[in-house]
Motif scaffolding. Sequence first.
Motif, PDB file in Angstrom:
ATOM      1  N   LEU A 101      30.315 -10.626  51.755  1.00  0.00           N
ATOM      2  CA  LEU A 101      29.117 -10.332  52.529  1.00  0.00           C
ATOM      3  C   LEU A 101      28.055 -11.413  52.404  1.00  0.00           C
ATOM      4  O   LEU A 101      27.309 -11.670  53.354  1.00  0.00           O
ATOM      5  N   GLU A 102      28.010 -12.063  51.230  1.00  0.00           N
ATOM      6  CA  GLU A 102      26.926 -13.029  51.015  1.00  0.00           C
ATOM      7  C   GLU A 102      27.229 -13.850  49.766  1.00  0.00           C
ATOM      8  O   GLU A 102      27.788 -13.330  48.791  1.00  0.00           O
ATOM      9  N   PHE A 103      26.866 -15.144  49.800  1.00  0.00           N
ATOM     10  CA  PHE A 103      26.916 -15.955  48.577  1.00  0.00           C
ATOM     11  C   PHE A 103      25.734 -16.910  48.578  1.00  0.00           C
ATOM     12  O   PHE A 103      25.498 -17.625  49.547  1.00  0.00           O
ATOM     13  N   ASP A 104      24.983 -16.897  47.503  1.00  0.00           N
ATOM     14  CA  ASP A 104      23.810 -17.752  47.344  1.00  0.00           C
ATOM     15  C   ASP A 104      24.201 -18.949  46.481  1.00  0.00           C
ATOM     16  O   ASP A 104      24.452 -18.799  45.279  1.00  0.00           O
ATOM     17  N   GLU A 105      24.239 -20.137  47.081  1.00  0.00           N
ATOM     18  CA  GLU A 105      24.697 -21.328  46.378  1.00  0.00           C
ATOM     19  C   GLU A 105      23.674 -21.863  45.387  1.00  0.00           C
ATOM     20  O   GLU A 105      23.992 -22.744  44.591  1.00  0.00           O
ATOM     21  N   VAL A 106      22.448 -21.367  45.432  1.00  0.00           N
ATOM     22  CA  VAL A 106      21.443 -21.779  44.453  1.00  0.00           C
ATOM     23  C   VAL A 106      21.558 -20.936  43.185  1.00  0.00           C
ATOM     24  O   VAL A 106      21.672 -21.462  42.075  1.00  0.00           O
ATOM     25  N   VAL A 125      34.303 -18.730  45.855  1.00  0.00           N
ATOM     26  CA  VAL A 125      33.147 -19.312  45.162  1.00  0.00           C
ATOM     27  C   VAL A 125      33.506 -20.663  44.546  1.00  0.00           C
ATOM     28  O   VAL A 125      32.629 -21.513  44.346  1.00  0.00           O
ATOM     29  N   GLY A 126      34.802 -20.871  44.264  1.00  0.00           N
ATOM     30  CA  GLY A 126      35.235 -22.149  43.714  1.00  0.00           C
ATOM     31  C   GLY A 126      34.992 -23.309  44.664  1.00  0.00           C
ATOM     32  O   GLY A 126      34.684 -24.428  44.242  1.00  0.00           O
ATOM     33  N   ALA A 246      30.687  -1.773  47.349  1.00  0.00           N
ATOM     34  CA  ALA A 246      30.270  -3.177  47.375  1.00  0.00           C
ATOM     35  C   ALA A 246      29.697  -3.552  46.016  1.00  0.00           C
ATOM     36  O   ALA A 246      29.160  -2.696  45.293  1.00  0.00           O
ATOM     37  N   VAL A 247      29.813  -4.838  45.679  1.00  0.00           N
ATOM     38  CA  VAL A 247      29.425  -5.333  44.366  1.00  0.00           C
ATOM     39  C   VAL A 247      28.609  -6.605  44.523  1.00  0.00           C
ATOM     40  O   VAL A 247      28.981  -7.497  45.298  1.00  0.00           O
ATOM     41  N   ALA A 248      27.512  -6.705  43.793  1.00  0.00           N
ATOM     42  CA  ALA A 248      26.763  -7.956  43.657  1.00  0.00           C
ATOM     43  C   ALA A 248      26.984  -8.452  42.240  1.00  0.00           C
ATOM     44  O   ALA A 248      26.767  -7.705  41.270  1.00  0.00           O
TER      45      ALA A 248
END
Length: 546
Positions: A101-106, A125-126, A246-248
């Motif tokens: 759903l979302e990935f924050d690269e910072v 994410v890799g 869902a998981v964060a």
Amino acid sequence: MGVAKLEQDLAFFQSILGNSGVITDADALVPFNRDWQKKYEGKSSVALRPRSTEQVSEVLRYCSSRRLAVVPQGGNTGLVGGSVPVFDEVVLSTAAMNKVLEFDEVSGTLVAQAGCVLAALDEHVGSKGFMMPLDLGAKGSCQIGGNVSTNAGGLRLVRYGSLHGSVLGLEVVLPEPLLPPPPSRGGPHGSGSSNGCSGGSACAAAGSATDARVLDLLRTLRKDNTGYDLKQLFIGAEGTLGVVTAVAIQCAPRPASVQLALLACPTFAAACTTLRAARRMLGEVLSAVEFLDSACSDLATAHLDGVRNPLLPHDAAAAVAGLGEAGDTGGAGAARGRQGGEEGLVAGGVGDDRQFYMVVETHGSNAEHDTQKMERFLEHVMAEGCVTDGTLAASETQAKAIWRLREGIAEALARRGAVYKYDVSLPTTVMYDLVEVLRQRLAAAGFGPEEAGVQVVGYGHIGDGNLHLNISAPRYDDDLLHQIEPYVYEFVRQHNGSISAEHGIGLMKAGALPYSKGPVAIELMRRIKETVDPQGILNPYKGGDG
């Protein structure tokens, strides 16, 4: 369940999920009804595959109204019977809920649906320079929702911690709504807004229907000190309180430098001394410390194609002869602290100096610095005599081969025959005592390796005090089980340990919870369950509910 009622239930499920989301074919139901060990098997006549949180909520609303028991299921890789039906419960699979759903690269925070496979998330994410904070042998099929629901630990907990720390937020569908339904749109005094808004976008948001079954804790904040940390209730609850949808999760930067060593130790006490040295000398870069006894090594190399122990002469020779190019084979790049090609593949003779093996790994940012730290560590533990042989992987291929030896043990045991598995936490220095006393107990009862073909082996996460005790036998035997239980649980209680370190309670240990939890704790757990799931429809008979 009557035929008419079943047809009514299936019609409703199909109206919500479509025909492809409702599985009724007997052959197609087998992997939903049976665990991968083929030890636990239910008789469910339907498995559901929702694609959204809304669909999960509708399914639970209907099942609650009909008092139909529901078993939430992820990748079904569990080891204690927690993810399969006991009888004819409805299976609710999250496999179709597999979107990132979302990935924050910072910040490195990831939000994903519960059905995403762990290995796929790690690959995702890799590509952005990060890694998932947990790594399991079943990563190719386990799902992140199931990982959270069982509080899976894995190989690198010693560095990245448990999911209680890395999970930032959850979305969970509860079996019952916790709020009363909103009043009708017209309100008690005629038409108009029932929420007191006079218009605008805020009013529109407030006026949208709130699903009182959905617990929205899906935040990506590292700090949120606003009352009870409710998400922790569902981490390790095994789907008995709600369905994680869902998981964060906080991801870690992918290491630029990875060092991996396979070591041989003469005794378990020597392995403990090596662990202490690893913590002291590798410190901030230490990412994993695993152990396996020589019996586990023998099982893995005997039952798994291509698996070799590079510290054993015949395995090392086979690696040189037939597993690829010299210097990049068999998982060995160095022996006795030396790094190189074929010379490093040949270890000394087999004897009492290698009763245990350890896998020691570091994650860092500077290869030269990390290599020097690892080499100094190896020189120290060999000089002290607690390590009699060692090999340092010189390539990714070699590292994968070493990990395959460790991670392949469970598969090798399954191929040998029936397996009784126990996943316990104990003080590190007494972990292996349980293996030894159980060997003696079973042999005295006529269940030794010679007369009955029973082997007792131990391996696990020595870095965090987690022993995987396995009793391998030609077949399941009630008399053998009576010799094992409750003896294992009594040993754990005597040493103030836990009967479940990371596998959960499931069906297998549902009646054994008092060995690790006191009566007040168990009563509090029961009251929480009764409050959230008053009809007891979610994963009955599991997690202490038995």
